[in-house]
Motif scaffolding. Structure first.
Motif, mmCIF file in Angstrom:
data_model
loop_
_atom_site.group_PDB
_atom_site.id
_atom_site.type_symbol
_atom_site.label_atom_id
_atom_site.label_comp_id
_atom_site.label_asym_id
_atom_site.label_seq_id
_atom_site.Cartn_x
_atom_site.Cartn_y
_atom_site.Cartn_z
ATOM 1 N N GLU A 98 66.027 62.965 71.584
ATOM 2 C CA GLU A 98 64.693 63.113 72.143
ATOM 3 C C GLU A 98 64.168 64.530 71.996
ATOM 4 N N ASN A 99 62.845 64.617 71.908
ATOM 5 C CA ASN A 99 62.103 65.868 71.945
ATOM 6 C C ASN A 99 62.581 66.912 70.936
ATOM 7 N N LEU A 100 62.732 66.496 69.699
ATOM 8 C CA LEU A 100 63.022 67.442 68.624
ATOM 9 C C LEU A 100 61.715 68.122 68.244
ATOM 10 N N SER A 116 60.989 62.054 68.549
ATOM 11 C CA SER A 116 62.241 61.483 69.033
ATOM 12 C C SER A 116 62.707 60.519 67.958
ATOM 13 N N VAL A 117 64.012 60.454 67.761
ATOM 14 C CA VAL A 117 64.586 59.589 66.747
ATOM 15 C C VAL A 117 65.621 58.692 67.413
ATOM 16 N N ILE A 140 70.415 67.842 60.519
ATOM 17 C CA ILE A 140 70.058 67.036 59.347
ATOM 18 C C ILE A 140 68.604 66.597 59.442
ATOM 19 N N ILE A 141 68.213 66.113 60.606
ATOM 20 C CA ILE A 141 66.855 65.606 60.801
ATOM 21 C C ILE A 141 65.835 66.741 60.722
ATOM 22 N N LEU A 142 66.115 67.834 61.426
ATOM 23 C CA LEU A 142 65.174 68.955 61.432
ATOM 24 C C LEU A 142 65.041 69.592 60.048
ATOM 25 N N PRO A 185 60.404 56.647 67.982
ATOM 26 C CA PRO A 185 59.667 56.258 69.194
ATOM 27 C C PRO A 185 58.595 57.273 69.570
ATOM 28 N N GLN A 186 58.748 58.511 69.118
ATOM 29 C CA GLN A 186 57.762 59.559 69.384
ATOM 30 C C GLN A 186 57.612 60.388 68.110
#
Length: 190
Positions: A98-100, A116-117, A140-142, A185-186
């Motif tokens: 959440e909240n990346l 959020s993932v 990895i995501i960022l 989701p976000q």
């Protein structure tokens, strides 16, 4: 009349020690209230809003089949041949990040992406790896999304491509089929 200023002078120094005590009491009250809200009220509100804490093993921690309550959030039956899903170890397990927050490429720090993932775990080993290597997963995501420009991120039709890219990057680091599905989701660009 000469005695009248003396009590007023005595009252002024007595008021000064009361102010720090009052400030201290307010600070303690805020801390206690905040802690109470975070521990008791926060989870209740999150549950009512449908937001749950990250779940890595939705059912089957000890090998038992998932209960009806665990299966409520599952919107599709597992396909035949998915052994982990049949055993209940990782069928409906989701790892939530959440909240990346990141600054898109070429934004000069003036813009940001808040996301959020939710990662549907492909197998039990991957679920455990996601928990223990959470910082690596976030990186990895960022890193992958940080190379995208604001224009790319705001184009809704490209989100499926971002998901595919992230699934490939995560599976490359955590092993084939570590990710069953990936959701946003976000996803807010400011």
């Amino acid at each position: 009349m000469a005695n009248e200023p003396t009590p007023a002078a005595d009252a002024a120094p007595a008021a000064k020690p009361k102010l720090p005590v009052l400030i201290g009491m307010v600070a303690v009250g805020l801390l206690v209230g905040g802690a109470t809200g975070a521990v008791f009220v926060g989870p209740m509100v999150a549950k009512k809003m449908g937001k749950a804490t990250p779940v890595v093993a939705a059912a089957g921690e000890h090998g038992e089949a998932p209960s009806e309550e665990d299966a409520e959030g599952d919107h599709g039956a597992p396909a035949e041949g998915e052994g982990a899903a049949k055993e209940g170890e990782a069928g409906a397990a989701v790892h939530l990040l959440e909240n990346l927050v990141l600054n898109p490429a070429a934004s000069g720090g003036a813009r940001y992406l808040l996301l959020s993932v939710a990662i549907e775990v492909g197998n039990a080993k991957a679920g455990e790896d996601f928990k223990t290597r959470d910082a690596e997963l976030r990186d990895i995501i960022l890193t992958a999304l940080g190379t995208k420009t604001v224009e790319e991120l705001t184009e809704i039709s490209r989100r499926d491509g971002f998901k595919t890219e992230l699934v490939s990057a995560i599976n490359g680091r955590f092993g084939k089929k570590a990710v069953k599905s990936l959701y946003f989701p976000q996803f807010v660009v400011q």
